[in-house]
Design a protein around this motif. Structure first.
Motif, PDB file in Angstrom:
ATOM      1  N   PHE A   7      30.790  31.188  34.694  1.00 35.36           N
ATOM      2  CA  PHE A   7      30.824  29.756  34.442  1.00 35.36           C
ATOM      3  C   PHE A   7      30.701  29.504  32.947  1.00 35.36           C
ATOM      4  N   GLY A   8      31.617  28.711  32.412  1.00 35.23           N
ATOM      5  CA  GLY A   8      31.602  28.387  30.995  1.00 35.23           C
ATOM      6  C   GLY A   8      32.315  29.397  30.118  1.00 35.23           C
ATOM      7  N   GLU A   9      32.793  30.480  30.678  1.00 36.23           N
ATOM      8  CA  GLU A   9      33.503  31.522  29.919  1.00 36.23           C
ATOM      9  C   GLU A   9      34.986  31.450  30.287  1.00 36.23           C
ATOM     10  N   TYR A  10      35.821  31.168  29.313  1.00 34.97           N
ATOM     11  CA  TYR A  10      37.236  30.969  29.592  1.00 34.97           C
ATOM     12  C   TYR A  10      38.144  31.954  28.867  1.00 34.97           C
ATOM     13  N   SER A  11      37.581  32.905  28.146  1.00 36.72           N
ATOM     14  CA  SER A  11      38.389  33.786  27.312  1.00 36.72           C
ATOM     15  C   SER A  11      39.226  34.783  28.106  1.00 36.72           C
ATOM     16  N   ASN A  12      38.898  35.036  29.350  1.00 34.02           N
ATOM     17  CA  ASN A  12      39.626  36.024  30.145  1.00 34.02           C
ATOM     18  C   ASN A  12      40.620  35.414  31.128  1.00 34.02           C
ATOM     19  N   MET A  13      40.844  34.120  31.034  1.00 36.18           N
ATOM     20  CA  MET A  13      41.758  33.475  31.966  1.00 36.18           C
ATOM     21  C   MET A  13      43.190  33.910  31.690  1.00 36.18           C
ATOM     22  N   ILE A  14      44.009  33.864  32.724  1.00 38.57           N
ATOM     23  CA  ILE A  14      45.426  34.209  32.637  1.00 38.57           C
ATOM     24  C   ILE A  14      46.202  32.912  32.385  1.00 38.57           C
ATOM     25  N   THR A  35      51.737  25.130  30.031  1.00 37.43           N
ATOM     26  CA  THR A  35      51.040  26.283  30.601  1.00 37.43           C
ATOM     27  C   THR A  35      49.785  25.836  31.333  1.00 37.43           C
ATOM     28  N   ILE A  36      49.293  26.726  32.193  1.00 39.26           N
ATOM     29  CA  ILE A  36      48.056  26.494  32.946  1.00 39.26           C
ATOM     30  C   ILE A  36      47.245  27.784  32.888  1.00 39.26           C
ATOM     31  N   SER A  37      45.932  27.652  32.675  1.00 39.30           N
ATOM     32  CA  SER A  37      45.037  28.807  32.662  1.00 39.30           C
ATOM     33  C   SER A  37      44.367  28.956  34.017  1.00 39.30           C
ATOM     34  N   ILE A  38      44.379  30.187  34.549  1.00 38.17           N
ATOM     35  CA  ILE A  38      43.879  30.472  35.891  1.00 38.17           C
ATOM     36  C   ILE A  38      42.881  31.629  35.822  1.00 38.17           C
ATOM     37  N   ASP A  39      41.812  31.546  36.610  1.00 37.14           N
ATOM     38  CA  ASP A  39      40.885  32.675  36.723  1.00 37.14           C
ATOM     39  C   ASP A  39      41.660  33.883  37.249  1.00 37.14           C
ATOM     40  N   PRO A  40      41.432  35.057  36.659  1.00 36.80           N
ATOM     41  CA  PRO A  40      42.227  36.246  37.013  1.00 36.80           C
ATOM     42  C   PRO A  40      42.208  36.613  38.490  1.00 36.80           C
ATOM     43  N   CYS A  41      41.087  36.463  39.151  1.00 35.92           N
ATOM     44  CA  CYS A  41      40.999  36.947  40.532  1.00 35.92           C
ATOM     45  C   CYS A  41      41.671  36.022  41.550  1.00 35.92           C
ATOM     46  N   HIS A  63      33.340  32.134  40.589  1.00 40.35           N
ATOM     47  CA  HIS A  63      32.543  33.022  39.745  1.00 40.35           C
ATOM     48  C   HIS A  63      31.366  33.659  40.474  1.00 40.35           C
ATOM     49  N   GLY A  64      31.553  33.906  41.767  1.00 41.97           N
ATOM     50  CA  GLY A  64      30.505  34.554  42.539  1.00 41.97           C
ATOM     51  C   GLY A  64      29.355  33.639  42.903  1.00 41.97           C
ATOM     52  N   LYS A  65      29.456  32.363  42.556  1.00 46.37           N
ATOM     53  CA  LYS A  65      28.366  31.403  42.812  1.00 46.37           C
ATOM     54  C   LYS A  65      28.718  30.413  43.926  1.00 46.37           C
ATOM     55  N   ILE A  66      29.982  30.015  43.975  1.00 48.94           N
ATOM     56  CA  ILE A  66      30.450  29.065  44.988  1.00 48.94           C
ATOM     57  C   ILE A  66      31.784  29.580  45.524  1.00 48.94           C
ATOM     58  N   LEU A  67      32.285  28.967  46.577  1.00 52.70           N
ATOM     59  CA  LEU A  67      33.576  29.358  47.135  1.00 52.70           C
ATOM     60  C   LEU A  67      34.707  28.943  46.204  1.00 52.70           C
TER      61      LEU A  67
END
Length: 110
Positions: A7-14, A35-41, A63-67
Motif C-alpha cells: 500500500f502506497g508503493e507504486y514503483s513496481n506497477m506495470i 496508459t494505465i498502471s496496474i499491480d503486477p499480480c 496487497h495481501g491485506k484486502i481482496l
C-alpha cells in the motif's frame, strides 16, 4: 507473477497502453490518458477483462491485506456477471457510486 507492491508503493506497477474501447473517441471515459498502471499480480486478469470489452476505472490487488478488486463502468456489469464475477456490494453502498461498481477479482495477491 509475484506482486512486490505494498500500500502506497507504486514503483513496481506495470504500465499498459489504454485499450481502444476505453478511449474517449470510442465512447470510453478516458480522454487525456494513454496508459494505465496496474499491480503486477493482477495484470493478466485486467488484460483479460479488457479483451472482453470491460470498461475499467481502477484496480487493486489488495496487497495481501484486502481482496483484489476492480472498479467497472456500469455498462460492463452484464459482462462481469456473465464471466462469474462477484460484485463488492459494500463498496457500492459506501461510495454512493451511480456509474460504476466494484467487483472482486479472481486473482489472488501472491
Amino acid at each position: 507473477m509475484t506482486c512486490v507492491n505494498y500500500f502506497g508503493e507504486y514503483s513496481n506497477m506495470i504500465v499498459l497502453s489504454m485499450p481502444d474501447h476505453m478511449k474517449g473517441n470510442n465512447g470510453g471515459f478516458y480522454t487525456t490518458k494513454d496508459t494505465i498502471s496496474i499491480d503486477p499480480c493482477i495484470v493478466d486478469e485486467i488484460k483479460f477483462l479488457w479483451e472482453q470489452g470491460v470498461h475499467t476505472y481502477n484496480s487493486c490487488c489488495g496487497h495481501g491485506k484486502i481482496l483484489a478488486d476492480v472498479i467497472v463502468d456500469n455498462r460492463s456489469s452484464n459482462i462481469m456477471e456473465k464471466l462469474g464475477y462477484q460484485m463488492n456490494e459494500s463498496w457500492h453502498i459506501q461510495q454512493g457510486a451511480e456509474d460504476s461498481k466494484s467487483w472482486f477479482l479472481k486473482s489472488e495477491h501472491n
